[in-house]
Scaffold this active site. Structure first.
Site: not given
Ligand SMILES: *[C@@H]1O[C@H](CO)[C@@H](O)[C@H](O)[C@H]1NC(C)=O
Ligand SMILES: *[C@@H]1O[C@H](CO)[C@@H](O)[C@H](O)[C@H]1NC(C)=O
Ligand SMILES: *[C@@H]1O[C@H](CO)[C@@H](O)[C@H](O)[C@H]1NC(C)=O
Length: 356
Positions: A52, A332, A335
């Site tokens: 990610s 978040d 990240h």
């Protein structure tokens, strides 16, 4: 207890080793600067593998929060599969190279003229081994790349002017702990992860890619996921020691790869020190931005049962978003925001200059 002490001592030893190696790398880098024309090259394509921290839209719409509001509110203005309010590492690296951000593998059919900038094979949630998501691990991602080479989508000449970005941000460790792995076994598991990563790096280079940049693990103990237990005040030092161990093994492996290959083909993007630099200085070295509460994320579930982006059965938001994502380092629980990634990339600039 004795065993724990040994592990701590071992990690401390690794940390010292890591510091020494980092210093050596610095010396080498400054010696090389004067010869930019000799060693330098300008990549014309970027190929991306990993998770990610690099994914720009490969992950599944039905599974990932990256396809839900409020992800993407800053860029491109709506959820688009990036795990951030906006741009991520891949986008900033591409920009630095003067390239368009490479098209996600999943969308390649819809962007035929875009495959010329390279391709992004990274899937959020994945690792070198299979993790808690069903998306392809790094080996399979490289298989996809190899198949495109077989099909002549990319030719030898293309690869010779290419850079690969490989991110590994800890999903293997998350899965290991979720599956009941113990602290004692963690040390040997870290070695297995770095070994597999090394195999992958070698394979990407062996396919013809000229330079391979791989991320060192960021300070996992500083992620909001870890610091929520102390109201985002302090990083977890124990977790960061395990990270040091991973990074020192990676450093050794990359030094060995470079010794075996001509022209220092492998470069570490040190997310450990760049995250720490930004977190400690609150981003003040950037001039215009300050992250006042750097460990606190912008978007949070209203309780531990909810994540950023979750809604209840009636569609009611079960999360809160800060007023100004541009003033937050973390988006978040794991990240960075777009502003966070931008700051990290500025902190990495001297390393990036070695690539060009
Ligand atoms: C990657 O995934 C494939 C398909 O699930 C699996 O067969 C393979 O063993 C995995 N590779 C590694 C290194 O775990
Ligand atoms: C730090 O992380 C470890 C491993 O996840 C955990 O066992 C420990 O309780 C944490 N320490 C603090 C001070 O939160
Ligand atoms: C580099 O390679 C040479 C010859 O292959 C070897 O003698 C030397 O020990 C290697 N150095 C490192 C740091 O691996």
């Amino acid at each position: 207890m004795e065993k724990q002490k040994n592990i701590l001592f071992f990690c401390f030893f690794c940390f010292v080793l890591l510091s020494l190696l980092t210093e050596m790398e610095g010396v080498e880098a400054s010696a090389r600067k004067g010869h930019r024309g000799v060693y330098g090259f300008r990549p014309t394509k970027l190929f991306v593998f990993g998770d990610s921290y690099a994914d720009t839209g490969n992950n599944r719409k039905t599974q990932a929060n990256s396809w839900k509001v409020p992800y993407g509110i800053t860029f491109p203005g709506k959820p688009a599969g990036r795990f951030s309010d906006g741009r991520v590492l891949t986008d900033y690296l591409a920009k630095y190279l003067g390239l368009q951000s490479p098209i996600p593998y999943r969308w390649r059919k819809y962007g035929e003229n875009k495959v010329r900038c390279g391709m992004n094979f990274a899937y959020g949630g994945t690792g070198v081994f299979n993790t808690l998501v069903l998306d392809p691990n790094m080996t399979t991602q490289i298989d996809f790349f190899q198949n495109l080479i077989k099909d002549c989508v990319y030719k030898r000449r293309d690869l010779r002017s290419s850079l690969a970005l490989v991110t590994l941000s800890g999903n293997d460790y998350g899965a290991f702990l979720a599956n009941g792995g113990t602290a004692q076994d963690l040390i040997s598991f870290i070695a297995r992860v770095v070994n597999q990563l090394t195999v992958n790096l070698k394979r990407v280079h062996g396919l013809g890619v000229r330079k391979v940049a791989v991320t060192a693990l960021q300070p996992l103990g500083c992620l909001p996921r870890s610091t929520i237990s102390n109201a985002f005040q302090q990083c977890n030092a124990t977790e960061n020691m395990a990270v040091d161990f991973h990074n020192s093994l990676l450093q050794q492996a990359v030094a060995k790869l470079n010794n075996e290959s001509k022209g220092s083909a492998f470069v570490i993007l040190d997310l450990y020190n760049s995250f720490n630099k930004v977190l400690k200085s609150k981003g003040e070295f950037l001039g215009s931005v300050t992250f006042n509460t750097p460990l606190k994320p912008c978007c949070m579930g209203i309780s531990s049962d909810y994540y950023c982006g979750n809604v209840d059965g009636k569609g009611k938001k079960m999360y809160t978003v800060c007023d100004n994502p541009g003033g937050a380092f973390f988006w978040d629980m794991v990240h960075p925001t777009q502003a966070g990634w931008r700051a990290v990339c500025l902190a990495l600039k001297s390393t990036l200059d070695q690539i060009n």
